[in-house]
Design an enzyme around this catalytic site. Structure first.
Site, PDB file in Angstrom:
ATOM      1  N   ASP A   1      -0.265   6.281  13.134  1.00 30.14           N
ATOM      2  CA  ASP A   1       0.288   4.688  13.954  1.00 30.14           C
ATOM      3  C   ASP A   1       1.353   4.497  14.899  1.00 30.14           C
ATOM      4  OD1 ASP A   1      -2.068   3.506  12.433  1.00 30.14           O
ATOM      5  OD2 ASP A   1      -0.607   2.476  11.005  1.00 30.14           O
TER       6      ASP A   1
ATOM      7  N   THR B   1      -6.447   0.111   3.659  1.00 32.52           N
ATOM      8  CA  THR B   1      -4.801  -0.702   3.678  1.00 32.52           C
ATOM      9  C   THR B   1      -5.476  -1.419   2.255  1.00 32.52           C
ATOM     10  OG1 THR B   1      -3.850  -0.196   5.640  1.00 32.52           O
ATOM     11  CG2 THR B   1      -2.796  -2.184   4.295  1.00 32.52           C
TER      12      THR B   1
HETATM   13  N1  GLY Z   1      -1.733   1.884   8.465  1.00 33.11           N
HETATM   14  C1  GLY Z   1      -2.026   0.380   9.035  1.00 33.11           C
HETATM   15  C2  GLY Z   1      -1.420  -0.829   9.570  1.00 33.11           C
HETATM   16  O1  GLY Z   1       0.379  -0.828   9.051  1.00 33.11           O
HETATM   17  O2  GLY Z   1      -1.565  -1.549  10.661  1.00 33.11           O
END
Ligand code: GLY
Length: 592
Positions: free
Chosen positions: A445, A403
């Site tokens: 997720d 991220t």
């Molecule tokens: N894809 C990582 C998060 O949104 O925490």
């Protein structure tokens, strides 16, 4: 509104704990820390002193800290042109989509926390959504078991992207410069190219096979066999897509040519994002989650990110303990932090999901007393086994760590903390043909199989099960702190499930141990997420002696590589900005 607060605590425990706390927290003083590892070097803190002590370079007019030097420069150029922090954030978000394609994105989503110079706060949710055709068991085989990699790779792994609408909404509400001015730097970078860093060249080379698997006709990433540091990376298709967004705003992405290309890409594989899904996508302004820690006001991201709630829970869990006196990396400090993290992640698994679909007991979870009670059964002689922590029948969600986060403060003192992602590094690995951008694999997720172990051996709750139009739970924690009504810190990080603990530790480093911003970012990190029951630790996290004492108490420590890449800004009482750019990556703080 009445909330379902089904966190069960025996009344006797409530009463006893309240008595304990109101009588000076004796339970925590019963067994003082051995505290053999960290000398107490810090003096009474204040902003000015901090700048002097740490000799970190300060700036007065503005600062951008991001994962890529070029993106930080783009942001500062916008500030120098008279743009505000939101203008710079929009320009940096699009620039990162060009110069940091493993996480910067058009095809992903994220969260933005804003604080104006006058103290107005806001948060923007531009998280991806499950497509209209998504359904709860879409990643399970005929036996009801998760199909390996289905939620991670290929067109089916993608949620409906939110980044472009997020930037449009942020700009509409707070922007000062024209949309075109903010988009032009990223168009130029994609059209004229930029120099790859050594780390980027290595990463792209290492993914060649995977890129070719999911894009057999080739992409810019595979246009050369072996990339090297300094190679000029050109992305003409991405430049064209950015021009459409520059000229048509959200329509340049969610309708017309780009939308057609996304849907064609879906149809060329097993994807389900439709033209309607794209047209319907809307980023949402949400009320930030707000709490306090040792007199500092903490403003962070509410659900569908678990980040803000988890951060406040951890801060509230440790607030009763004298961490400043115990010291950084002392035995007691580390134990208290691990035990707080363990308990908070157990709560996350049970109680957090998209608030549009699931009633999250937010106020109860961030309640100071509730978190103090959660900590009241910790034992300084022995680790609490995660199996003994109340967790009902739910579990944690596995997340990738790729991220990216950036922090911005402008001349007036407006601040933006923004975290954005494709989920995995380079997302689903699928580049939209003809449009030159990567799609997210954010569907992973979600809990792909509620109530049972998922493909990572973890279990997930109903709160985060797949439903059409629902946003998947996130850990992203863009955060802003203020002190006495003035901006104090802008902070955030990538790192999947380690995001919240990295932000938590960075805040403690500054507030409890008076570190400067760069020092706080450089400090080694560790992480516990309830399940699996072990402590992830960077090599320098614990001395061999501390590690051995923790092991004797039952803490299972696993050394690993870098945890998080925190990019943060600290503001002194007189308004001097110092940056913390994480040396674990190519990150850079640029101020003026
Ligand atoms: N894809 C990582 C998060 O949104 O925490």
């Amino acid at each position: 509104m009445k909330q379902h607060f089904n966190i069960r605590i025996p009344v006797t425990l409530l009463v006893v704990t309240f008595m304990v706390f109101s009588s000076g927290c004796k339970i925590f003083q019963k067994k003082p820390s051995t505290d053999t590892t960290t000398p107490q070097t810090q003096v009474e803190k204040n902003g000015e002193l901090r700048d002097e002590i740490k000799d970190e370079k300060g700036y007065r007019n503005g600062m951008v800290v991001s994962a890529h030097p070029v993106a930080s420069e783009v942001g500062v150029a916008i500030l120098k042109k008279g743009g505000n922090a939101v203008d710079a954030a929009v320009a940096v978000q699009f620039a990162l989509a060009v110069v940091y394609p493993n996480a910067g994105n058009l095809g992903g989503g994220g969260f933005l926390v804003y604080r104006s110079a006058r103290g107005e706060v806001a948060s923007l949710d531009f998280r991806e959504k499950a497509p209209g055709e998504a359904f709860r068991d879409m990643y399970l085989d005929m036996h009801g078991e998760p199909i390996v990699d289905l939620s991670l790779r290929s067109q089916l792994a993608s949620g409906v992207p939110g980044s472009v609408d997020g930037m449009v909404k942020a700009h509409q509400k707070y922007g000062k410069l024209s949309w075109k001015e903010l988009l032009q730097p990223s168009v130029d970078l994609a059209r004229k190219g930029f120099a790859l860093t050594a780390m980027q060249a290595r990463e792209i080379n290492s993914r060649r096979e995977s890129f070719l698997k999911y894009n057999p006709e080739g992409t810019v990433f595979t246009s050369k066999q072996n990339w090297s540091e300094g190679d000029n990376f050109l992305q003409p298709e991405l430049a064209h897509t950015l021009e459409l967004i520059r000229d048509q705003g959200r329509k340049g992405f969610y309708e017309g040519e780009t939308a057609d290309k996304i849907v064609a890409e879906m149809k060329s594989g097993n994807g389900i994002i439709s033209l309607q899904d794209l047209k319907d996508y809307e980023a949402q302004w949400r009320k930030p989650v707000i709490g306090s820690y040792r007199g500092y006001k903490v403003i962070s991201m509410p659900p569908p990110s678990s980040g803000g709630i988890a951060l406040l829970q951890m801060l509230h869990s440790v607030e009763a303990f004298p961490l400043g006196r115990w010291g950084f990396q002392s035995d007691s400090t580390v134990q208290v932090m691990i035990e707080a993290e363990r308990r908070v992640y157990a709560d996350r698994a049970e109680h957090l999901g998209d608030p549009d679909f699931y009633q999250v007991p937010q106020n109860q979870l961030i309640n100071l007393k509730y978190n103090a009670i959660r900590m009241s059964d910790m034992n300084f002689d022995q680790a609490t086994p995660s199996a003994a922590i109340h967790a009902g029948s739910v579990g944690a969600v596995a997340e990738s760590e790729e991220t990216t986060h950036f922090s911005i403060v402008d001349k007036e003192g407006n601040a933006v903390s923004l975290t954005t992602t494709l989920n995995g590094s380079y997302g689903s690995q699928v580049v939209v043909k003809g449009a030159g951008f990567l799609l997210n694999n954010e569907m992973d997720d979600f809990s792909v199989k509620p109530g049972a172990p998922n493909m990572f051996g973890l279990i997930g709750g109903k709160a985060n099960s797949i439903e059409p139009g629902k946003r998947m739970l996130s850990s992203m924690t863009p955060t802003i702190l203020e002190k006495d009504g003035k901006l104090f810190m802008v902070v955030g990080t990538p790192g999947g499930s380690t995001i919240m603990t990295s932000v938590f530790q960075t805040i403690l480093n500054v507030i409890d141990w008076n570190m400067g911003m760069q020092q706080a970012v450089d400090a080694p990190r560790f992480h516990h997420q309830w399940l699996p029951d072990h402590v992830d630790a960077e090599a320098a996290s614990f001395t061999p002696e501390l590690r051995s004492r923790l092991s004797q108490k039952g803490y299972n420590i696993k050394e690993r590589g870098a945890i998080g890449r925190v990019d943060a800004i600290l503001v002194s009482e007189s308004g001097v900005l110092t940056g913390g750019a994480d040396q674990r990556g190519d990150d850079k703080a640029v101020g003026y």
